[in-house]
Design a protein around this motif. Structure first.
Motif, PDB file in Angstrom:
ATOM      1  N   UNK A   8      -8.088   4.219   1.527  1.00  0.00           N
ATOM      2  CA  UNK A   8      -7.095   3.862   0.512  1.00  0.00           C
ATOM      3  C   UNK A   8      -7.648   2.712  -0.298  1.00  0.00           C
ATOM      4  N   UNK A   9      -7.940   2.981  -1.487  1.00  0.00           N
ATOM      5  CA  UNK A   9      -8.489   1.924  -2.326  1.00  0.00           C
ATOM      6  C   UNK A   9      -7.390   1.336  -3.181  1.00  0.00           C
ATOM      7  N   UNK A  10      -7.020   0.150  -2.891  1.00  0.00           N
ATOM      8  CA  UNK A  10      -6.063  -0.538  -3.753  1.00  0.00           C
ATOM      9  C   UNK A  10      -6.652  -1.878  -4.155  1.00  0.00           C
ATOM     10  N   UNK A  11      -6.730  -2.128  -5.416  1.00  0.00           N
ATOM     11  CA  UNK A  11      -7.177  -3.461  -5.807  1.00  0.00           C
ATOM     12  C   UNK A  11      -6.224  -4.486  -5.211  1.00  0.00           C
ATOM     13  N   UNK A  12      -6.773  -5.580  -4.818  1.00  0.00           N
ATOM     14  CA  UNK A  12      -5.925  -6.586  -4.182  1.00  0.00           C
ATOM     15  C   UNK A  12      -5.074  -7.276  -5.228  1.00  0.00           C
TER      16      UNK A  12
ATOM     17  N   UNK B 570      -2.852   0.477  -9.165  1.00  0.00           N
ATOM     18  CA  UNK B 570      -3.690   1.661  -9.025  1.00  0.00           C
ATOM     19  C   UNK B 570      -3.399   2.659 -10.125  1.00  0.00           C
ATOM     20  N   UNK B 573      -4.858   1.440 -13.332  1.00  0.00           N
ATOM     21  CA  UNK B 573      -6.297   1.687 -13.341  1.00  0.00           C
ATOM     22  C   UNK B 573      -6.588   3.156 -13.549  1.00  0.00           C
ATOM     23  N   UNK B 581      -7.041   7.869  -7.790  1.00  0.00           N
ATOM     24  CA  UNK B 581      -6.357   6.948  -6.899  1.00  0.00           C
ATOM     25  C   UNK B 581      -7.093   6.892  -5.565  1.00  0.00           C
ATOM     26  N   UNK B 583     -10.605   7.565  -4.422  1.00  0.00           N
ATOM     27  CA  UNK B 583     -11.912   7.877  -4.983  1.00  0.00           C
ATOM     28  C   UNK B 583     -12.533   9.063  -4.247  1.00  0.00           C
ATOM     29  N   UNK B 687     -18.974   7.034  -1.843  1.00  0.00           N
ATOM     30  CA  UNK B 687     -17.862   7.143  -2.787  1.00  0.00           C
ATOM     31  C   UNK B 687     -18.403   7.028  -4.196  1.00  0.00           C
ATOM     32  N   UNK B 695     -15.407  -1.834  -7.698  1.00  0.00           N
ATOM     33  CA  UNK B 695     -14.207  -1.215  -7.152  1.00  0.00           C
ATOM     34  C   UNK B 695     -13.978  -1.884  -5.817  1.00  0.00           C
ATOM     35  N   UNK B 696     -12.791  -2.389  -5.644  1.00  0.00           N
ATOM     36  CA  UNK B 696     -12.559  -3.115  -4.409  1.00  0.00           C
ATOM     37  C   UNK B 696     -11.461  -2.430  -3.612  1.00  0.00           C
ATOM     38  N   UNK B 697     -11.377  -2.706  -2.349  1.00  0.00           N
ATOM     39  CA  UNK B 697     -10.329  -2.105  -1.542  1.00  0.00           C
ATOM     40  C   UNK B 697     -10.617  -2.253  -0.076  1.00  0.00           C
ATOM     41  N   UNK B 698      -9.799  -1.568   0.689  1.00  0.00           N
ATOM     42  CA  UNK B 698      -9.865  -1.717   2.136  1.00  0.00           C
ATOM     43  C   UNK B 698     -10.013  -0.335   2.752  1.00  0.00           C
ATOM     44  N   UNK B 732     -13.474  -4.315   4.318  1.00  0.00           N
ATOM     45  CA  UNK B 732     -13.043  -4.623   2.960  1.00  0.00           C
ATOM     46  C   UNK B 732     -14.225  -4.606   2.019  1.00  0.00           C
TER      47      UNK B 732
END
Lengths: 202, 853
Positions: A8-12, B570, B573, B581, B583, B687, B695-698, B732
């Motif tokens: 799940x990619x969500x910008x912080x 999201x 973006x 949403x 990737x 990805x 591109x940032x995320x967890x 992260x």
């Protein structure tokens, strides 16, 4: 063995924290400062303005501020120094016929210091325009008004608040002032200026 | 300018008296040619300058070429001996703010004026020169400035001192050398000189607490003449009081007597400054407060609006911390409710609401009702907020206050005002159980005639939650169903949801709700119909099998478990970058390295046959995998991030590889249990991402595997394994992963060569830290940039530090960072972060690293 990964990619979320305790001193430790001085005409258009603060970086930001200040004070009849707050700024203002004078300072500024600056500026302009403080006279003597602005505040720091001294400084150098105060010598001009202030202050 | 300009005197027509009407840039620039005339006409030149200043004042901008041309022409005017013209020349030079190479042209002329016999020239030349000069020139004129500071002409001295205050920001080391002269000027007989000297002296010494304290001690004995200087002294005194900590043994504050003495000063400015300083003392006692409150109370009945405003504003602040101290002023305050100046009236009202006691509430409300009709919305909002807190303070008075709120809710008003009222009612309903029924009733009345869709939907949502819990839920149905008839689609849809909530909770209402919902099935709007269908289905209104009650309630009342902000960002973006949403997961590649685990020696203590660790090796490894071959050049590989704690059965770490358009994760798993055969695996996961953008995320990770027992004697693995799962820590991907450490040889040059367009500056508080160097290192690690010129080392015991960093951001964008750290008393560290890069979005991204880190 493949790794099952739920991605799940969500910008912080971005939350910028602002702290001012080092970069800009709390007002209690700083010198009183003026953010801007404005003279607007009866329609809220600029006669002469001077900004000393970066709070309004662009011309449109400045215009927006002037518009807000003008509309919100429109209803008042500021014969004496009036005061209001806009966008966390204190604005003191005073009107004379079709001219509107404003002095702005930060919300922590001593209101009376701002009022003193306004009074000094307003009275100095009164002396220089020989009591005819209106749009027409101000335009004709715009150079005097600009010099007056220059003599009252320098880069936000109060230079002088005494209207007689300010007007004297402007008049002493200005050829136009010499002409407008007719063929008087400087001392005479200064005396008549004092006289005028008195009558204005009544 | 709209007005036609009328000339001063007709007979001076030919002299071309300034005519403002239709001033136009091109024409004025043409006129500026008179500056070049061999025979200068001073009057005419003055007028042209005035016109130029007028244009600048109106917001007109000159191009670089135009400004330069005007500037050079203006420099010729120094030939004229006319005083008036010279003054205008000074003004225009300041307004044009010439560049460094242009400054040189006028320097000699200005320096000549600085040494002129005319004081007016000297004062103005100092101010102009200091405004436009840079550090290098300053050393040349330093001698003159020092002299000017102690000049007998106050105008000259003030000019030098004020310039010093400005220069201290840019070239503190030079200005600090003027201390002696400045100190002398503090003793000046001229009021304003004293003021400017004191301000400068304090700024020079402000980091030296002892010096400030000494300065204050010597000056409070009374040698200050100017009211402005006295105000400064009061500010510095409060600073010393604040920094000297709490009261000493006798319970007295040092310098308090000085502040109290200032309350009897002849200037109102000083009295007010002192009164305000006293009210803002830390832990001020009521004994200390009393004299200050007394003078402020006197100001309340002043004829000057500014004085009344200042007093009531200060008392308003005091009322938050010491409401009892302000009660004495209540009578004066009540008369201010009818003040012509509405700001004063509003402040008076809100102060009264803070200080009022239970018995005065009713009387106060009556007065406010009259007052509300003639103030602006922004003031009304302040009043509404004050009433809300008053109601929470005196819950027994809720009836009067709730009535007041409902009355003003019915009156005319803008959105923000109505929203403030609705919010207040909602808060009161939540916190005062008795107020619930009447509050909900007021809200129902309001939505009957509400022009704001947002407020209607908010209220409907709130009704859905609170309404079913009341004693008679059925009475709200009418209000809600009316919405379905009368409102726009958005409100109708939310009314449908509210109806469903009533149906879900109140069984007795269910059949009637079904009837209403079925009618909604014929609505003209898709959303309304969809919702009706959905709810009918969930609640079993269409005869279908009903889900369990809990599920229904969970569905209707439960909150979304994804933070809405994330979802919103999201989606934004998604629109902006056409980023999916989720990737696209490109491929997964597992390299298995079988390892004999039979021998015990190779088991536990064996170093993991680790993956290659250097960038080159990574690049080689990745390019050898066909799937990744066309990803292009590897931008950066992170250090391995451990996803398991040390000493666990399975060690998993991950390396983040950043490519221009892809992100590849390399998972390295190592088995540490000899009795089990876990094939050591390296897995890649790729990805896709937008080119050149971070591109940032967890990622949440789980290790799923099959355990096969190993016979310790033979080392053979059994054929059947047991499936098992192992929770790993989240991984992260942060913006710092997209930053490459690249040093620069000359930071200063590199910094100056980048324009200010993409500079971003902001300030951050880092909270309490061990030490400054710990904070510096933390930020450097966070940003992942290369420290330059050894600035990562913080000298011991320093209280501030500047650190220079450089690097390259993905997309090959050079980034320079200047970090200024400062530490405050209780180890609070603050930081100013200035970022320059070739791309403004990159500068922002660097700020985001800090803002979110």
């Amino acid at each position: 063995i493949p790794l099952p990964i739920s991605a799940f990619f969500f910008p912080r979320t971005l939350q910028r924290r602002r702290y001012y305790f080092i970069m800009s001193l709390p007002y209690t430790e700083s010198c009183p400062s003026i953010k801007n001085i404005l003279i607007l005409d009866s329609e809220g258009k600029r006669m002469a303005i001077k900004y000393y603060s970066d709070d309004w970086p662009t011309n449109s930001a400045k215009e927006a501020f002037e518009k807000a200040v003008f509309t919100n004070t429109q209803k008042t009849n500021a014969r004496i120094e009036e005061i209001a707050m806009f966008e966390s700024n204190i604005v003191v203002y005073k009107f004379a016929q079709d001219l509107h004078f404003f002095v702005t300072g930060g919300e922590d500024e001593n209101e009376l210091i701002l009022a003193t600056v306004l009074q000094g500026f307003f009275d100095a302009v009164g002396i220089l325009l020989r009591g005819n403080v209106d749009q027409k006279e101000a335009l004709e003597n715009l150079d005097l008004i600009l010099l007056c602005l220059d003599e009252i505040v320098d880069g936000g720091i109060v230079l002088e608040t005494d209207a007689n001294v300010i007007a004297g400084k402007v008049a002493s150098g200005s050829m136009d002032a010499g002409a407008s105060l007719s063929e008087q010598t400087f001392t005479q001009a200064f005396a008549s200026a004092k006289e005028l202030t008195r009558s204005l202050l009544k | 300018m709209a007005q036609p300009f009328v000339k001063k005197d007709d007979d001076r027509d030919d002299e071309g008296v300034l005519s403002i009407s239709g001033i136009e840039k091109g024409a004025v620039l043409q006129e500026a040619r008179v500056f070049n005339d061999p025979q200068l006409d001073a009057r005419r030149c003055s007028q042209v300058i005035t016109k130029l200043l007028y244009l600048l004042n109106q917001g007109e901008t000159f191009t670089k070429v135009e400004a330069t041309e005007v500037f050079f022409a203006v420099t010729k005017l120094f030939q004229s001996k006319d005083i008036g013209l010279r003054r205008m020349v000074y003004l225009i030079i300041k307004e044009l703010s010439p560049s460094a190479d242009e400054v040189i042209i006028v320097t000699s002329s200005l320096m000549k004026d600085m040494n002129s016999k005319t004081d007016m020239y000297r004062a103005n030349a100092i101010r102009v020169l200091c405004r436009i000069t840079d550090g290098t020139l300053l050393t040349q004129i330093e001698r003159y400035l020092k002299q000017a500071i102690v000049d007998k002409n106050p105008v000259v001295a003030s000019a030098a001192l004020v310039s010093g205050i400005h220069l201290l920001q840019t070239t503190p080391e030079i200005v600090k050398r003027w201390s002696n002269e400045v100190q002398e000027a503090v003793q000046s007989r001229a009021a304003l000189v004293q003021f400017h000297a004191l301000a400068l002296l304090h700024q020079i010494r402000q980091n030296d607490r002892l010096a400030v304290s000494k300065l204050v001690t010597s000056l409070t004995r009374g040698s200050i003449r100017s009211p402005l200087a006295q105000c400064l002294l009061i500010r510095y005194t409060s600073q010393v009081i604040r920094e000297s900590g709490s009261n000493n043994q006798t319970g007295d504050r040092p310098f308090y007597d000085f502040l109290e003495g200032c309350l009897r000063h002849k200037s109102e400015m000083v009295i007010f400054e002192a009164a305000r300083a006293i009210t803002e003392l830390n832990g001020v006692t009521s004994r200390e407060l009393t004299p200050a409150i007394t003078v402020l109370q006197l100001f309340l009945s002043s004829s000057k609006p500014v004085l009344r405003f200042a007093a009531v504003r200060t008392l308003n602040k005091v009322a938050m911390t010491h409401p009892m101290a302000v009660t004495n002023c209540n009578i004066d305050m009540e008369s201010l409710i009818s003040d012509q100046n509405r700001s004063i009236a509003t402040l008076a009202i809100t102060t009264l609401l803070k200080t009022g006691n239970e018995s005065s509430v009713d009387r106060l409300m009556k007065q406010i009702t009259n007052f509300m009709s003639d103030i602006a919305d922004e003031f009304k909002i302040v009043v509404v907020e004050a009433i809300r807190s008053l109601c929470l303070k005196f819950p027994l008075k809720y009836r009067a206050l709730m009535n007041f709120l409902s009355n003003i809710l019915r009156e005319e008003g803008g959105f923000d005002y109505k929203k403030a009222i609705v919010d207040s009612i909602v808060i009161l309903i939540r916190d005062i159980p008795d107020a619930k029924e009447s509050g909900l009733h007021h809200l129902c009345e309001f939505i009957e005639d509400c022009e704001f869709t947002y407020l209607s939907t908010q209220i409907l949502h709130f009704l859905g939650i609170e309404g079913p819990k009341t004693s008679d839920p059925s009475k709200y149905i009418r209000y809600i169903y009316n919405r379905v008839h009368l409102e726009n689609a958005t409100v109708r849809a939310s009314a449908v949801s509210t109806l469903a909530k009533f149906g879900a909770v109140v069984d007795s209402l269910k059949p009637r709700i079904f009837v209403l919902l079925r009618r909604c099935l014929f609505d003209s709007d898709d959303e309304v119909r969809d919702r009706a269908t959905l709810y009918l289905n969930t609640l079993g209104g269409d005869g279908s099998i009903v889900e369990t009650e809990n599920d229904v309630k969970d569905f209707l009342f439960g909150s979304l478990d994804i933070p809405l902000v994330n979802l919103e960002t999201s989606l934004k973006n998604y629109n902006l970058l056409t980023l999916t949403l989720f990737p696209r997961r490109l491929n997964l590649r597992t390299l298995t390295e079988k390892k004999a685990t039979g021998k015990k020696t190779t088991g536990l203590g064996a170093p993991p046959s680790g993956p290659p660790s250097t960038a080159d090796a990574y690049e080689g490894l990745l390019s050898s995998i066909p799937e990744f071959a066309d990803f292009g050049k590897l931008f950066k590989s992170s250090a391995p991030v451990e996803l398991t704690e040390a000493e666990t059965e399975y060690a998993v770490n991950v390396v983040k590889h950043i490519f221009d358009r892809h992100v590849v994760f390399q998972y390295n798993c190592t088995n540490t249990i000899p009795e089990q055969l876990l094939e050591n695996v390296t897995t890649f996961l790729a990805f896709e991402k937008p080119e050149g953008l971070p591109m940032v995320g967890k990622l949440s990770n789980t290790l799923k595997f099959i355990v096969k027992e190993v016979d310790p004697t033979t080392g053979e693995a059994e054929d059947d394994g047991v499936e098992d799962e192992y929770q790993l820590e989240d991984l992260e991907v942060v913006a710092a992963d997209y930053v490459l450490k690249v040093g620069v040889s000359n930071f200063r040059n590199a910094w100056d060569s980048m324009g200010p367009d993409c500079e971003r500056v902001d300030e951050y508080g880092l909270g309490p830290r061990e030490s400054l160097s710990e904070a510096v290192n933390a930020v450097i690690n966070l940003l992942g940039l290369q420290p330059c010129e050894g600035t990562e080392v913080v000298p011991p015991n320093s209280r501030s530090h500047t650190c220079l960093l450089s690097g390259v951001f993905i997309g090959n964008v050079k980034v320079l960072v200047r970090l200024s750290f400062g530490i405050d008393g209780p180890k609070e560290v603050a930081m100013k972060l200035s970022v320059k890069s070739e791309d403004a979005t990159v500068s922002d991204a660097i700020h985001e690293i800090v803002a979110s880190g």
